[in-house]
Design an enzyme around this catalytic site. Structure first.
Site, PDB file in Angstrom:
ATOM      1  N   ASP A   1       4.035  -3.688  -4.217  1.00 61.13           N
ATOM      2  CA  ASP A   1       3.571  -4.910  -3.726  1.00 61.13           C
ATOM      3  C   ASP A   1       3.827  -4.969  -2.367  1.00 61.13           C
ATOM      4  O   ASP A   1       4.375  -3.934  -1.830  1.00 61.13           O
ATOM      5  CB  ASP A   1       4.414  -6.105  -4.606  1.00 61.13           C
ATOM      6  CG  ASP A   1       3.709  -7.438  -4.478  1.00 61.13           C
ATOM      7  OD1 ASP A   1       2.678  -7.402  -3.861  1.00 61.13           O
ATOM      8  OD2 ASP A   1       4.066  -8.351  -5.341  1.00 61.13           O
TER       9      ASP A   1
HETATM   10  C1  BGC Z   1       1.631 -10.735  -4.219  1.00 64.79           C
HETATM   11  C2  BGC Z   1       0.543  -9.532  -5.063  1.00 64.79           C
HETATM   12  C3  BGC Z   1      -0.584  -9.394  -4.086  1.00 64.79           C
HETATM   13  C4  BGC Z   1      -0.326  -8.879  -2.993  1.00 64.79           C
HETATM   14  C5  BGC Z   1      -1.651  -8.436  -2.191  1.00 64.79           C
HETATM   15  C6  BGC Z   1       1.739 -10.189  -3.035  1.00 64.79           C
HETATM   16  O1  BGC Z   1       2.423 -10.841  -2.067  1.00 64.79           O
HETATM   17  O2  BGC Z   1       2.862 -10.683  -5.145  1.00 64.79           O
HETATM   18  O3  BGC Z   1       0.607 -10.304  -6.216  1.00 64.79           O
HETATM   19  O4  BGC Z   1      -1.449  -8.720  -5.066  1.00 64.79           O
HETATM   20  O5  BGC Z   1       0.362  -9.880  -2.180  1.00 64.79           O
HETATM   21  O6  BGC Z   1      -2.287  -9.723  -1.751  1.00 64.79           O
END
Ligand code: BGC
Length: 749
Positions: free
Chosen positions: A283
């Site tokens: 993530d």
């Molecule tokens: C979130 C993810 C997301 C990623 C990319 C993160 O802050 O937890 O779910 O896919 O950002 O945008």
């Protein structure tokens, strides 16, 4: 031309290696594996490291030219322009040494330009068909914009409506989440992800993120292994089995080990046990955040933990720049890097990017926001709404009634779309105000009452009351703005924000039929509000087509069919409250509760009887998991079992006749629950094991059959997965709190 030449060279090289492989006694693997290994054989160490990098896109393609040409980037996220996507692909393909195409990732969570209901809403449809169809459309729209990978489905299981990201989940149940998650994977990827219009899916967030303490996003999680395996890992296993090409490691610290450096979950379970050969992306900066968690001291340590655990691609942060140092220090082996590169290249081959990384720029005008997409979004939104209450058959309304339409969600084109709408545009939203106007014309009396959900000004109350007075019936649309749920947007108080309850109270004083519609990103604590309404429809954030979907149901063109994928609590103090809780050693009989105001003064401690409950809320939720009404009534016949015993390799059939005893055609979601009465670990009081959605005309009956095998009853007892011999109860019912059980025994022979 350059591109063509490069492809020819790569194909020739692949051909040579393929040829040499077939000539040796070595067994050939599948063609993609051959291509992956051949390419790895040609890559420099720097080029391999480049594949592990995912960068947040900004600016012009030209700004990235040097890095792309040097093969230093394997993927972009947040690039959502077909022209730019084509140009960055052209640069890597034509100007880098090996011409390896890019993964272009984006959060396409509940739609792209056509916005579907939030996932929790979609889950209320209990329909894998609708979930698959919605994601197919989302994939088609996204791919026409040059995107080839989405960070969805989110299949975290959560019991906590305070958590803002509950909006993005399929609710509290591992079985329902597994079924819907797998359907979403299929929707995005199809059976062949290289087909035009398909994109790679990403099962996230691996794992346990939904258990953030106190529902506060990003918070610590403690999940014992048995709970992890019996609940939180199950949807991920289902996604892996459904062929989900990628997984995302999460933000949370699980039992003291951040999930993006967690060897046990990522390596032991995902790779060694499940044999997952897809790719794992971190993530956003979650590799680096291991330092903030206080788990690793330096970015080098963080990189070591994550690469060893099996995180292949690093999103946003650059800890993997330290991999050369780790290699030099002998802390990692190049084979580990090769494995991650292989996992990434495999996805690029499976997506067909080596054959064609480009997108036809004219496509988007043909596939985006088409009538067909919008109709489907309307259908999904309709299927996602849950009728919670309908006294005196207040709903459906007559199209000739004089209706007062009031409330901050009546004309909130942005908020009705819900949380993840990077590419949704409120200009495309059809609001309830528009649709009610279409249906009612001059019979509509409109007054907004409150400008937005947190508005604390009573300035609009007088007009709202005047509109109500002129009307036969009041429809009040309350809820939460979309920005009050979603990532980071956790709430400690889960009531209706602002003074919406006050507006409701004032309208209730008018003694007119009152329909309450709630649009929100979480199950709100609306027990007191519900008392003041004759009918309540829970609409979640329904997306682009909120208005038409709502009028379809309110005016009875369709019957509501949604059921709750999550328990509705009476208030935040009852959290966590989920239907598959344990019995405890001192369960409370809900019929024999003593509530706080009934306790005599100076009573002795014993007077309450020492059972498990809250003296204010009791032991029942506001609405149980699986609950939902419609415009007709259904009668469930007695449940019959094909046998009183289920054997190890046998099957048990449970049947029940469902009859539509009302006057309206409607769908019913019939649910199968089981209770394992005794276990080597205590077992939940109920577990969902199946469901069927059936449509019946008035008076129509249908016999429904569910098949149960030993595998369905399996659980992890702390040491192994097994089905234990013993007695079980079984229900076929309309929700998790209804029905009479029948019993059977599992005999392990
Ligand atoms: C979130 C993810 C997301 C990623 C990319 C993160 O802050 O937890 O779910 O896919 O950002 O945008």
């Amino acid at each position: 031309m350059m591109k063509m030449m490069k492809m020819v060279i790569v194909s020739l090289l692949i051909g040579i290696v393929l040829g040499s492989c077939t000539n040796t006694s070595q067994k050939t693997t599948d063609p993609i594996e051959e291509k992956v290994q051949t390419l790895i054989g040609q890559m420099t160490f720097e080029e391999k490291l480049g594949q592990l990098v995912q960068t947040n896109y900004h600016g012009e393609p030209e700004d990235w030219k040097e890095q792309l040409a040097e093969g230093k980037i394997g993927s972009f996220l947040n690039l959502s322009s077909v022209e730019y996507a084509n140009e960055v692909q052209r640069i890597v393909v034509e100007e880098s040494r090996l011409g390896i195409p890019l993964l272009v990732g984006r959060d396409v969570i509940h739609g792209f330009n056509t916005v579907f209901p939030i996932p929790l809403g979609m889950a209320s449809s209990w329909s894998p068909e609708l979930a698959e169809g919605a994601m197919k459309i989302a994939a088609r729209e996204a791919s026409a914009n040059g995107i080839n990978w989405t960070f969805a489905p989110m299949i975290d299981v959560s019991w906590d409506p305070r958590w803002g990201r509950i909006a993005e989940t399929c609710g509290e149940d591992p079985y329902l989440t597994s079924v819907l998650g797998a359907a979403m994977v299929k929707g995005y990827q199809g059976t062949d992800p290289s087909e035009e219009g398909r994109i790679a899916a990403c099962a996230k967030h691996f794992v346990g993120y939904g258990m953030s303490e106190a529902g506060r996003d990003y918070n610590t999680t403690y999940i014992p292994e048995a709970l992890l395996r019996n609940v939180h890992l199950r949807p991920f296993k289902a996604a892996a089995d459904a062929g989900c090409l990628t997984f995302m490691s999460a933000f949370n610290d699980l039992n003291g080990v951040p999930t993006s450096g967690n060897y046990f979950t990522l390596r032991t379970i995902l790779r060694d046990e499940w044999k997952y050969d897809g790719m794992v992306v971190s993530d956003w900066a979650s590799i680096q955040q291991q330092i903030v968690h206080g788990y690793t001291e330096t970015e080098t340590d963080a990189a070591e933990k994550s690469i060893k655990a099996g995180v292949d691609m690093e999103m946003a942060s650059r800890c993997y720049d330290n991999l050369p140092a780790l290699l030099e220090a002998g802390k990692i082996d190049v084979a580990l890097i090769n494995e991650s590169v292989a996992n990434i290249l495999r996805i690029k081959f499976k997506l067909g990017l080596f054959n064609n990384p480009y997108t036809d720029v004219t496509l988007k005008d043909k596939v985006i926001l088409t009538d067909e997409n919008l109709d489907y979004a309307r259908k999904v939104a309709r299927g996602s709404m849950v009728l919670l209450k309908n006294e005196k058959q207040t709903l459906p309304l007559n199209k000739t009634s004089k209706v007062a339409l009031i409330g901050p969600m009546t004309n909130a084109p942005h908020d009705q779309m819900g949380t993840w709408v990077f590419d949704g545009d409120e200009k495309n939203s059809i609001t309830p105000l528009t649709s009610f106007t279409d249906v009612l014309g001059k019979n509509l009396n409109y007054a907004i009452g409150l400008e937005y959900s947190r508005d604390k000004s009573k300035a609009g109350f007088a007009k709202a009351i005047a509109a109500a007075k002129k009307s036969d019936v009041i429809v009040l649309l309350v809820g939460e703005e979309s920005g009050l749920s979603g990532e980071a947007n956790s709430r400690a108080i889960i009531d209706l924000p602002g003074i919406q309850s006050e507006l409701l109270r004032e309208l209730n004083q008018l003694n007119k039929p009152l329909v309450l519609v709630v649009m929100a990103g979480r199950p709100l604590g609306i027990g007191a509000d519900i008392e003041l309404a004759d009918a309540v429809l829970y609409a979640w954030h329904p997306g682009t087509m909120a208005g038409p979907a709502l009028t379809d149901l309110i005016f009875g063109d369709y019957s509501p069919s949604g059921k709750l994928p999550i328990t509705f609590v009476k208030g935040a103090g009852q959290i966590p409250f989920y239907y598959y809780r344990k019995n405890t050693g001192k369960p409370t009989d809900p019929e024999r509760m003593t509530y706080i105001d009934d306790i005599p003064r100076n009573s002795k401690q014993l007077s309450l009887g020492f059972t498990s409950m809250h003296i204010d809320y009791g032991i029942t939720p506001l609405y149980p998991f699986g609950y939902g009404m419609t415009y007709t009534t259904f009668e469930y016949g007695d449940v019959k079992l094909s046998s009183k015993e289920l054997t190890k390799n046998g099957e048990l059939k449970a049947t029940c006749t469902l009859t539509n005893t009302g006057n309206t055609k409607a769908e019913e979601i019939v649910q199968l629950y089981v209770r394992d009465l005794f276990g080597s670990l205590t077992r939940p009081i109920k577990e969902l094991k199946g469901f069927q959605k059936v449509e019946l005309a008035p008076g129509e009956s249908k016999e429904l059959t569910f098949t149960i095998t030993a595998k369905d009853l399996e659980f992890y007892n702390g040491e192994e997965y097994l089905t234990e011999a013993g007695d079980f109860n079984l229900w076929i019912a309309k929700d998790s709190d209804s029905g009479e059980f029948v019993s059977f025994a599992f005999v392990n022979e």
